[in-house]
Design a protein around this motif. Structure first.
Motif, PDB file in Angstrom:
ATOM      1  N   UNK A   1       0.867  -1.183   0.000  1.00 54.47           N
ATOM      2  CA  UNK A   1       0.000   0.000   0.000  1.00 54.47           C
ATOM      3  C   UNK A   1       0.908   1.238   0.000  1.00 54.47           C
ATOM      4  N   UNK A   2       0.390   2.347  -0.510  1.00 52.54           N
ATOM      5  CA  UNK A   2       1.179   3.586  -0.453  1.00 52.54           C
ATOM      6  C   UNK A   2       0.981   4.201   0.929  1.00 52.54           C
ATOM      7  N   UNK A   3       2.055   4.381   1.675  1.00 50.94           N
ATOM      8  CA  UNK A   3       1.933   4.713   3.099  1.00 50.94           C
ATOM      9  C   UNK A   3       1.350   6.098   3.356  1.00 50.94           C
ATOM     10  N   UNK A   4       1.441   7.014   2.377  1.00 47.88           N
ATOM     11  CA  UNK A   4       1.005   8.382   2.654  1.00 47.88           C
ATOM     12  C   UNK A   4      -0.469   8.602   2.328  1.00 47.88           C
ATOM     13  N   UNK A   5      -1.134   7.561   1.764  1.00 51.00           N
ATOM     14  CA  UNK A   5      -2.541   7.719   1.399  1.00 51.00           C
ATOM     15  C   UNK A   5      -3.442   6.942   2.366  1.00 51.00           C
ATOM     16  N   UNK A   6      -4.654   7.447   2.553  1.00 50.05           N
ATOM     17  CA  UNK A   6      -5.604   6.734   3.410  1.00 50.05           C
ATOM     18  C   UNK A   6      -6.053   5.465   2.692  1.00 50.05           C
ATOM     19  N   UNK A   7      -6.742   4.574   3.432  1.00 52.34           N
ATOM     20  CA  UNK A   7      -7.208   3.323   2.839  1.00 52.34           C
ATOM     21  C   UNK A   7      -8.079   3.625   1.623  1.00 52.34           C
ATOM     22  N   UNK A   8      -9.006   4.578   1.770  1.00 52.96           N
ATOM     23  CA  UNK A   8      -9.910   4.893   0.666  1.00 52.96           C
ATOM     24  C   UNK A   8      -9.122   5.382  -0.547  1.00 52.96           C
ATOM     25  N   UNK A   9      -8.140   6.247  -0.279  1.00 57.70           N
ATOM     26  CA  UNK A   9      -7.353   6.772  -1.398  1.00 57.70           C
ATOM     27  C   UNK A   9      -6.536   5.677  -2.062  1.00 57.70           C
ATOM     28  N   UNK A  10      -6.015   4.756  -1.228  1.00 55.67           N
ATOM     29  CA  UNK A  10      -5.281   3.631  -1.808  1.00 55.67           C
ATOM     30  C   UNK A  10      -6.163   2.823  -2.752  1.00 55.67           C
ATOM     31  N   UNK A  11      -7.404   2.618  -2.347  1.00 59.54           N
ATOM     32  CA  UNK A  11      -8.318   1.837  -3.185  1.00 59.54           C
ATOM     33  C   UNK A  11      -8.710   2.629  -4.443  1.00 59.54           C
ATOM     34  N   UNK A  12      -8.802   3.944  -4.306  1.00 61.03           N
ATOM     35  CA  UNK A  12      -9.160   4.781  -5.458  1.00 61.03           C
ATOM     36  C   UNK A  12      -8.040   4.868  -6.501  1.00 61.03           C
ATOM     37  N   UNK A  13      -6.814   4.651  -6.031  1.00 58.10           N
ATOM     38  CA  UNK A  13      -5.635   4.875  -6.888  1.00 58.10           C
ATOM     39  C   UNK A  13      -5.708   4.151  -8.242  1.00 58.10           C
ATOM     40  N   UNK A  14      -6.043   2.841  -8.307  1.00 58.29           N
ATOM     41  CA  UNK A  14      -6.098   2.184  -9.625  1.00 58.29           C
ATOM     42  C   UNK A  14      -7.136   2.812 -10.541  1.00 58.29           C
ATOM     43  N   UNK A  15      -8.249   3.267  -9.958  1.00 53.59           N
ATOM     44  CA  UNK A  15      -9.296   3.891 -10.781  1.00 53.59           C
ATOM     45  C   UNK A  15      -8.794   5.214 -11.316  1.00 53.59           C
ATOM     46  N   UNK A  16      -8.017   5.915 -10.466  1.00 51.35           N
ATOM     47  CA  UNK A  16      -7.449   7.194 -10.872  1.00 51.35           C
ATOM     48  C   UNK A  16      -6.444   6.984 -11.998  1.00 51.35           C
ATOM     49  N   UNK A  17      -5.642   5.916 -11.862  1.00 52.32           N
ATOM     50  CA  UNK A  17      -4.586   5.656 -12.841  1.00 52.32           C
ATOM     51  C   UNK A  17      -5.158   5.253 -14.207  1.00 52.32           C
ATOM     52  N   UNK A  18      -6.276   4.477 -14.189  1.00 54.56           N
ATOM     53  CA  UNK A  18      -6.764   3.938 -15.454  1.00 54.56           C
ATOM     54  C   UNK A  18      -7.835   4.809 -16.098  1.00 54.56           C
ATOM     55  N   UNK A  19      -8.275   5.843 -15.354  1.00 58.60           N
ATOM     56  CA  UNK A  19      -9.305   6.745 -15.884  1.00 58.60           C
ATOM     57  C   UNK A  19     -10.584   6.011 -16.285  1.00 58.60           C
ATOM     58  N   UNK A  20     -10.885   4.897 -15.632  1.00 58.68           N
ATOM     59  CA  UNK A  20     -12.115   4.170 -15.978  1.00 58.68           C
ATOM     60  C   UNK A  20     -13.335   4.736 -15.268  1.00 58.68           C
ATOM     61  N   UNK A  21     -13.119   5.416 -14.170  1.00 59.74           N
ATOM     62  CA  UNK A  21     -14.253   5.916 -13.387  1.00 59.74           C
ATOM     63  C   UNK A  21     -14.125   7.414 -13.174  1.00 59.74           C
ATOM     64  N   UNK A  22     -15.235   8.074 -13.106  1.00 60.78           N
ATOM     65  CA  UNK A  22     -15.259   9.477 -12.732  1.00 60.78           C
ATOM     66  C   UNK A  22     -14.811   9.597 -11.274  1.00 60.78           C
ATOM     67  N   UNK A  23     -14.007  10.643 -10.960  1.00 55.46           N
ATOM     68  CA  UNK A  23     -13.483  10.734  -9.600  1.00 55.46           C
ATOM     69  C   UNK A  23     -14.549  10.549  -8.504  1.00 55.46           C
ATOM     70  N   UNK A  24     -15.744  11.141  -8.699  1.00 59.64           N
ATOM     71  CA  UNK A  24     -16.747  11.048  -7.637  1.00 59.64           C
ATOM     72  C   UNK A  24     -17.254   9.604  -7.531  1.00 59.64           C
ATOM     73  N   UNK A  25     -17.427   9.006  -8.712  1.00 61.83           N
ATOM     74  CA  UNK A  25     -17.885   7.613  -8.761  1.00 61.83           C
ATOM     75  C   UNK A  25     -16.853   6.699  -8.104  1.00 61.83           C
TER      76      UNK A  25
END
Ligand SMILES: Nc1ncnc2c1ncn2[C@@H]1O[C@H](COP(=O)(O)OP(=O)(O)OP(=O)(O)O)[C@@H](O)[C@H]1O
Ligand SMILES: [Mg+2]
Lengths: 250, 810
Positions: free
Chosen positions: A106-130
Motif C-alpha cells: 500500500x502507499x503509506x502516505x494515502x488513506x485506505x480509501x485513497x489507496x483503493x481509489x488509486x487504480x481507478x485514478x490511474x486507469x481513468x475508468x471511473x469518474x473521480x466522484x464515482x
C-alpha cells in the motif's frame, strides 16, 4: 467475442526464465506450459525457492521472460504480454488484473480509501466522484469501511491485506493474481481472506493464487505443483470439468 | 482531490524536514545567482548612468594661468560644448586641534550655481561655500575627521596658517577620478582665493565636446586641435586627460569585479545544480517503490511523470519564494557595497528582470532536469525489482553494472585491511563501517565531492591570488624605493638639499629627480596619449625595474627612454631599439625606446629617462623640485614620522616645501583598490564553501535517512548512541578530508585562471603567480569544521531513532 469461448483465459507457451547472476545462469522456469480457464480458482503450490513467484510474475508481466510467450484473452482482445511496452503493460494490467502481494504494497502516505481509489485514478475508468463511492463500497465489502480514512500504518496486517484485495478489485478486473496473500497472517485471518477469494470466484472472477501450504490444496478448483521450475499438472482432468461449471454459472 | 494529487501533496508536506532540505538546497543556489546577476546588472547600468549624470568633462587641460576672456575663446572653439575654468592648488589642512596634516587639492569653482561640468553631488551640509568656507570631497573624510561646521587649519606655502569653515561634504565622481594618485579634493569659491594668497586666475580647463562624447578618437582630435590653438596663443599646456561621458574611469577595476562575479555565478550554477541533483536523487530513490506500486496498479509513465513534474515544480516554487526576495535584497546590498567603494551612487532599489528570469529558470529547470534523471531511471526499473523491496538503495547503481565494481572495491578494501593487519595496524570495526558507507553510493559521493572540492579549491585560490597581487604591487613598489619623497614649489640645487637633509643623522641617502612630460604621437602625427617621464639619476639605486625587454636608462642616454607596457595599447609591435614619435615642449622629436618595463597600467603610460639629460634639456642642470630620501628604517610608521620631521625641518629653514610623502603612500592607494577585489574574492570563496558544505549536509542527512533500517538493526543488536554518532561523523569527516586532498590539486589551475582574469583586467598584463600555504591551512581547518557541522545534525537524528520507529519505517 467468439474467441472468448474457444480460447483459455491465459496461455503459457514454452516459458523459460533464467536469472543471470554472478554465480552464472540460474534456470527458474524450465519450459512451462499452462492454460488457465475462465472462472478457475487456480492454486500454484510449491516449496520455497521452487519458482512460484517467478511464474506469477509471468502472468502479470511484471518481470520479463527468457523465451516463450504468455497470451491473455480478456476484455475482448488477445494480448501477448511480453510484446507490450512497460507503459502499455501498466495500463493493460491496471484494467485487467488485480495483483496482491504478501507484503501488501500500500502507499503509506494515502488513506485506505485513497489507496483503493488509486487504480481507478490511474486507469481513468471511473469518474473521480464515482470512484470514491466505489472505493467505500469495496472497503465495506472487506469490512473496513469504518477505517476508510486512516493511514495504512494504523491498521493490522490482516486489515492491510484486505485493503490490498479491495484495491485489486477496484477496476473490476476479470483476473486476480495473489502471491502468498495469507503468508504473513495468522490462520484465522488467513481463513477469512480465503473465504473472500471463494466469494469472488463464485461471482465469476478468475483467481490465481500462490502458496507453499499444501493443506490449502482441496480448496482450489484446480492446483498445479511447481518443483525446481518444472510444473506438474497432476489432476488437471477432473478440475477442467469444475472450471466449465463455474463458467456456465456466469 | 484525486488520489494522485493527494500523494504529491503528502510527499510535499508529510516530511517537513526533508522538504525543507530539498527546498533549501535549491534556494541557496538560486539566492546566490540572484545576488550575482542582480548586482552585475545594477552595477553595470548605474555606474555609467550615475557617472554620466554628473556631466563629466571629456577634456581636462592643466596649463598656465589664464583669465575669463581666454576661457571665452575656448568656449567658442569648434567642437567644444561647455567649458569651465578652475583654479586648482595644493594645501595642507588639519582639523583645529589635530596634529596630522593632510595634503588636499583645492578646486576653485567660479560659480557653484551655474556649474555645468563635473557636477558635485551633495552628501551633507551646504552645497555652496561662502567666502572663507570650504566643501570637502567625501574622500577627505577617510584621511581626517571633519564634519560640516568644523574649522580647518590651512597651511600655505609660506608656512602661514589660515582657518576656514567646513560648509559641507560632497561627492565628486569626475574631477579626481582621472588622476588616481592625486590627493583628495576640496572646493572653494573665487572669493576665498585671496585668503589662500592665490591670484584670481585659472589654471585648468574642464570641457565637454559637442558630439562623440563616448568616442575617444573624436575627443582626441578635438583635444589636439584645442591644444595647438592654446599653444599658439603662447600658453603652455601641461598634462591633458581625456575621458568618455559614459565610462567610469575605474571601469577596468569594476569590470574585473564584474568578471569575477560572472565566473562566480557560473560556478554557483554548477555547484547548486549538482547539489540539487544530489538531494533530489536521494529523495527520489526512496520513491522507487512507490513508482513500482503505481505501475503495478496501472500507472502509465505519463501520469507518473506528471505527478513528479508537479512535485519538482512545487519544490522549485517554494525555493523561489525564499530565494527571489532575499536575492533581490542581496543584489542591491552587494551593488551598494561596490558602489560605495568605487565612488559612485546607485539609482535606487529595483528588481532586475533578467536576474529574476535567471532565478526562475534555474529554480525550476535545474530541479526538473536533476529530478527527472532518477524519475526516469525509476520508471525503467521493472515493477518486480521496485517492489521486491531491498532495491531502493543500492541496486539502482548496481543495475548500471556496478555489481562487479562493488565487489572489486570490497576486494581491495579487504586486501588493504589484511595488509595493515599484517603490520599490526588494526582498523576498528566501526571505522571500517564508516569507510564502507562512504563509498556505498558512488554517484552521490562524486557529486558531493565535486561541490565541496570546487568550494575548497576556490577558497584556496583566493588566498593564492591575494598574495600574487600583493607580491606584484610590492614589485611595482620597486619603482618607489625611497622612504620619503620631498617635493618643493621651486627648484633647489641638488647639493644644497642633500647637505641639509644629511644633517639629520637618520637620513642615509638623497637623490634629486626631475620630471618631464611628452605627447605620444600616432602615426598620422596627432596626439595619441601622454607619457609622464620620470628622470632619476642614471645611477639611481631607488628604482628596481621589472624589465620586459631591452635595458634600463644609462647616463649617456639622450632622447632615449624606457617606457611602460601600456605603450602596447598604442604601438602593439613596439620593441626595444625602435623609435617613438614624441612631442616634447611643443617640439616634435623622435626618441629611442631602449627598454620596456612592467607597471600598473591604470596609472597611464610612464617613462624613465636619465636626470642628467632631462635636467640639462630643461635648463635646470643640478637643480631639482623633487627629492627621494632614504632613511635608517623603512617601516610605515618611521616613514611617516620622517616625512613630517623633514617637512618641518625644511620649512623652518625657509624652503618652499610643497609636500613630504612617506614612501609607501603611493603603493597604499594601489593596494587599496586591490583590497576591494580581494574582499570580493573572499565573499566568492565563502559562498562556494557554504554551497559545498550544504551539499555535504544534504548528502549526510540523505544517507542517514536511507539507512534508517540499518541503523535500527545496529541499535537492535546493541550499538550505543555514541557509536552511531561516531559512525556518521567519521563518514562526513572522511568526505571532507578526501575533498581537501582533491582541492589541493584543483586549486593549482584555479589559481592560475583566477589570477589571469584579475591581472589582465587590472594590470592589463598577466603576472607571476605565487602560492601561499595560508589558504590551504585555513581551508583544512574550515573543511573539518564544516564537515563536522554538516554531519552533526544527521548523526544526532540517527541516534535518536528508536527501534520501533525504524521497523515501522517504509
Ligand atoms: N533476481 C533474481 N536473481 C537470481 N535468482 C533469483 C532471482 N529471483 C529469484 N531467484 C531464484 O529463482 C528461484 C525461484 O525464485 P522465486 O522467488 O520464484 O521462488 P518462490 O517459489 O516464490 O519462493 P518463496 O516461497 O520463498 O517465495 C529461487 O531459487 C531464487 O533463488
Ligand atoms: Mg515467492
Amino acid at each position: 467475442m467468439t474467441q472468448k469461448n474457444i480460447n483459455p483465459l491465459i496461455e503459457l507457451r514454452d516459458v523459460v526464465k533464467n536469472y543471470q547472476s554472478e554465480a552464472g545462469v540460474f534456470p527458474a522456469l524450465k519450459n512451462v506450459n499452462l492454460n488457465i480457464e475462465r472462472g478457475e480458482f487456480l492454486g500454484i503450490i510449491g516449496k520455497s525457492g521452487a519458482g512460484k513467484s517467478t511464474l506469477l510474475n509471468m502472468f502479470t508481466g511484471v518481470d520479463g521472460l527468457t523465451s516463450g510467450e504468455v497470451i491473455v484473452h480478456a476484455n475482448g482482445e488477445s494480448v501477448s504480454l511480453h510484446s507490450l511496452s512497460e507503459n502499455d503493460l501498466a495500463l493493460w494490467r491496471g484494467r485487467t488484473m488485480g495483483v496482491i502481494y504478501q507484503s501488501f504494497q500500500l502507499l503509506p502516505m494515502l488513506t485506505l480509501a485513497q489507496n483503493v481509489m488509486m487504480p481507478m485514478d490511474m486507469s481513468d475508468l471511473y469518474h473521480p466522484r464515482k470512484s470514491r463511492e466505489r472505493a467505500l463500497e469495496l472497503l465495506d465489502m472487506v469490512e473496513l469501511s469504518e477505517h476508510a480514512h486512516k493511514l495504512p500504518s494504523l491498521i493490522s496486517g490482516g486489515q492491510q491485506q484486505r485493503v490490498a484485495i479491495a484495491r485489486a478489485l477496484a477496476n473490476d478486473p476479470p483476473v486476480i493474481v495473489a502471491d502468498e496473500p495469507t503468508g504473513s497472517l495468522d490462520s484465522i485471518t488467513a481463513d477469512h481472506i480465503f473465504k473472500l477469494f471463494e466469494q469472488l470466484v463464485q461471482s465469476g472472477r478468475t483467481i490465481i493464487m500462490v502458496t507453499h501450504d499444501k493443506g490449502l490444496m482441496p480448496r482450489f478448483s484446480r492446483h498445479v505443483e511447481i518443483v525446481d521450475g518444472e510444473l506438474f499438472d497432476n489432476d488437471s482432468f477432473p478440475m477442467k470439468g469444475k472450471a466449465r461449471m463455474g463458467e456456465d454459472r456466469k | 482531490m484525486r488520489p494522485r494529487w493527494r500523494k504529491v501533496l503528502s510527499d510535499l508536506i508529510d516530511n517537513k524536514a526533508r522538504t525543507l532540505l530539498v527546498v533549501l538546497s535549491i534556494a541557496v543556489g538560486v539566492f546566490a545567482i540572484g545576488v550575482i546577476a542582480g548586482a552585475y546588472v545594477i552595477i553595470s547600468d548605474d555606474m555609467s548612468i550615475s557617472y554620466a549624470a554628473n556631466n563629466p568633462a571629456n577634456i581636462e587641460l592643466r596649463m598656465d594661468d589664464f583669465d575669463e576672456d581666454f576661457l571665452n575663446t575656448i568656449r567658442k572653439f569648434d567642437g567644444i560644448k561647455e567649458a569651465e575654468a578652475r583654479r586648482v592648488f595644493n594645501i595642507r589642512a588639519r582639523p583645529l586641534g589635530e596634529t596630522q596634516w593632510t595634503s588636499i587639492d583645492v578646486v576653485t569653482i567660479e560659480d557653484f550655481e551655474e556649474n555645468e561640468v563635473n557636477l558635485l553631488t551633495p552628501v551633507s551640509g551646504k552645497e555652496v561655500p561662502l567666502k572663507n568656507e570650504i566643501l570637502l570631497e567625501q574622500d577627505v573624510l577617510e584621511k581626517m575627521d571633519a564634519a560640516p561646521g568644523d574649522t580647518l587649519e590651512i597651511q600655505l606655502r609660506d608656512n602661514s596658517i589660515k582657518t576656514v569653515y567646513v560648509a559641507g561634504v560632497v561627492q565628486d565622481s569626475s574631477t579626481g577620478a582621472v588622476d588616481f594618485l592625486a590627493p583628495p579634493l576640496a572646493y572653494i569659491s573665487t572669493d576665498t582665493l585671496r585668503l589662500f594668497d592665490q591670484t584670481e586666475l585659472f589654471n585648468r580647463i574642464y570641457a565637454t565636446v559637442e558630439t562623440g562624447q563616448d568616442d575617444d578618437n573624436h575627443i582626441s582630435v578635438v583635444l589636439s586641435a584645442l591644444k595647438e590653438k592654446i599653444e599658439k596663443n603662447d600658453y603652455e599646456v601641461g598634462r591633458t586627460f581625456r575621458s568618455l561621458t559614459h565610462q567610469h574611469p575605474l571601469e577596468t577595476t569594476i569590470n574585473a569585479v564584474l568578471g569575477i562575479l560572472m565566473a562566480l555565478g557560473v560556478l554557483i550554477v554548477f555547484l547548486s545544480s549538482s547539489l540539487i541533483a544530489n538531494t533530489l536523487n536521494a529523495l527520489l530513490n526512496q520513491h522507487l517503490r512507490h513508482i513500482g506500486v503505481m505501475k503495478l496498479i496501472g500507472g502509465r509513465d505519463k501520469i507518473i511523470f506528471k505527478m513528479y513534474l508537479v512535485l519538482l515544480v512545487a519544490f522549485g516554487f517554494l525555493a523561489l519564494l525564499i530565494a527571489v526576495p532575499a536575492g533581490g535584497q542581496g543584489a542591491y546590498g552587494l551593488a551598494q557595497f561596490i558602489a560605495t567603494k568605487m565612488g559612485f551612487s546607485l539609482l535606487g532599489y529595483r528588481i532586475v528582470p533578467i536576474a529574476l528570469i535567471i532565478q526562475i529558470a534555474v529554480g525550476l529547470l535545474v530541479p526538473l532536469v536533476a529530478g527527472f534523471v532518477p524519475v526516469i531511471n525509476g520508471s525503467r526499473v521493472t515493477v518486480q525489482k521496485a517492489i521486491s523491496g531491498d532495491l531502493a538503495g543500492e541496486s539502482s547503481e548496481q543495475a548500471e553494472g556496478g555489481a562487479n565494481r562493488e565487489s572489486r572495491f570490497e576486494a581491495i578494501q579487504f586486501e588493504a585491511t589484511r595488509i595493515l593487519a599484517d603490520r599490526g595496524i588494526r582498523i576498528k570495526r566501526p571505522l571500517l563501517i564508516s569507510l564502507r558507507n562512504t563509498f556505498r553510493r558512488r554517484g552521490r559521493l562524486i557529486l558531493t565531492l565535486f561541490t565541496l572540492t570546487m568550494g575548497g579549491a576556490t577558497f584556496i585560490s583566493v588566498f593564492n591570488v591575494r598574495v600574487t597581487l600583493h607580491e606584484y604591487v610590492e614589485s611595482v613598489g620597486n619603482y618607489f624605493l625611497a622612504d620619503v619623497t620631498l617635493d618643493f614649489d621651486t627648484p633647489y640645487r641638488v647639493n644644497e638639499i642633500e647637505q641639509f637633509a644629511m644633517q639629520d643623522p637618520r637620513v642615509t641617502y638623497v637623490e634629486g629627480w626631475t620630471f618631464s612630460g611628452a605627447d605620444i604621437l600616432s602615426i598620422d602625427g596627432t596626439t595619441a596619449d601622454n607619457v609622464s617621464i620620470l628622470a632619476p639619476p642614471a645611477e639611481s639605486v631607488l628604482v628596481e625595474p621589472l624589465m620586459v625587454s631591452g635595458r634600463w636608462v644609462q647616463a649617456g642616454d639622450e632622447k632615449k627612454l624606457t617606457i611602460s607596457e601600456g605603450i602596447f595599447d598604442l604601438y602593439p609591435d613596439l620593441q626595444a631599439g625602435d623609435y617613438l614619435p614624441l612631442k616634447v615642449n611643443g617640439k616634435e622629436e623622435s626618441w629611442e625606446v631602449v627598454g620596456i618595463f612592467k607597471f600598473i597600467n591604470m596609472e597611464g603610460i610612464l617613462g624613465y629617462a636619465p636626470y642628467e639629460y632631462i635636467s640639462r634639456d630643461q635648463n635646470m642642470a643640478n637643480l631639482s623640485f623633487s627629492y627621494r630620501i632614504v632613511t635608517e628604517q623603512h617601516d610605515r610608521a618611521y616613514q611617516e614620522m620622517m616625512a613630517e620631521d623633514l617637512d618641518a625641518y625644511f620649512r623652518d629653514h625657509g624652503f618652499h616645501v610643497q609636500e613630504a610623502t612617506p614612501g609607501l603612500a603611493t603603493l597604499d592607494s594601489a593596494a587599496e583598490s586591490l583590497d576591494i577585489l580581494i574582499s570580493f574574492l573572499l565573499i566568492m570563496a565563502l559562498l562556494t564553501a557554504v554551497v559545498g558544505s550544504m551539499g555535504l549536509a544534504g548528502t549526510m542527512s540523505m544517507n542517514v535517512l536511507e539507512r534508517t533500517r540499518e541503523i535500527g538493526i545496529m541499535r537492535a543488536i546493541g550499538a550505543t548512541d555514541t557509536r552511531i554518532i561516531t559512525m556518521v561523523l567519521v563518514e562526513g569527516l572522511l568526505i571532507g578530508v578526501i575533498s581537501f586532498i582533491l582541492g589541493i590539486f584543483l586549486a593549482v589551475p584555479f589559481t592560475y585562471g583566477l589570477s589571469w582574469i584579475v591581472s589582465t583586467a587590472i594590470f592589463e598584463t598577466p603576472i607571476a603567480v605565487v602560492f601561499t600555504p595560508m589558504g590551504y591551512a585555513i581551508w583544512a581547518g574550515l573543511v573539518i569544521v564544516l564537515s563536522t557541522l554538516a554531519s552533526v545534525l544527521p548523526a544526532r537524528s540517527a541516534a535518536r531513532l528508536t527501534i520501533r520507529e525504524v521497523l515501522a519505517y517504509e
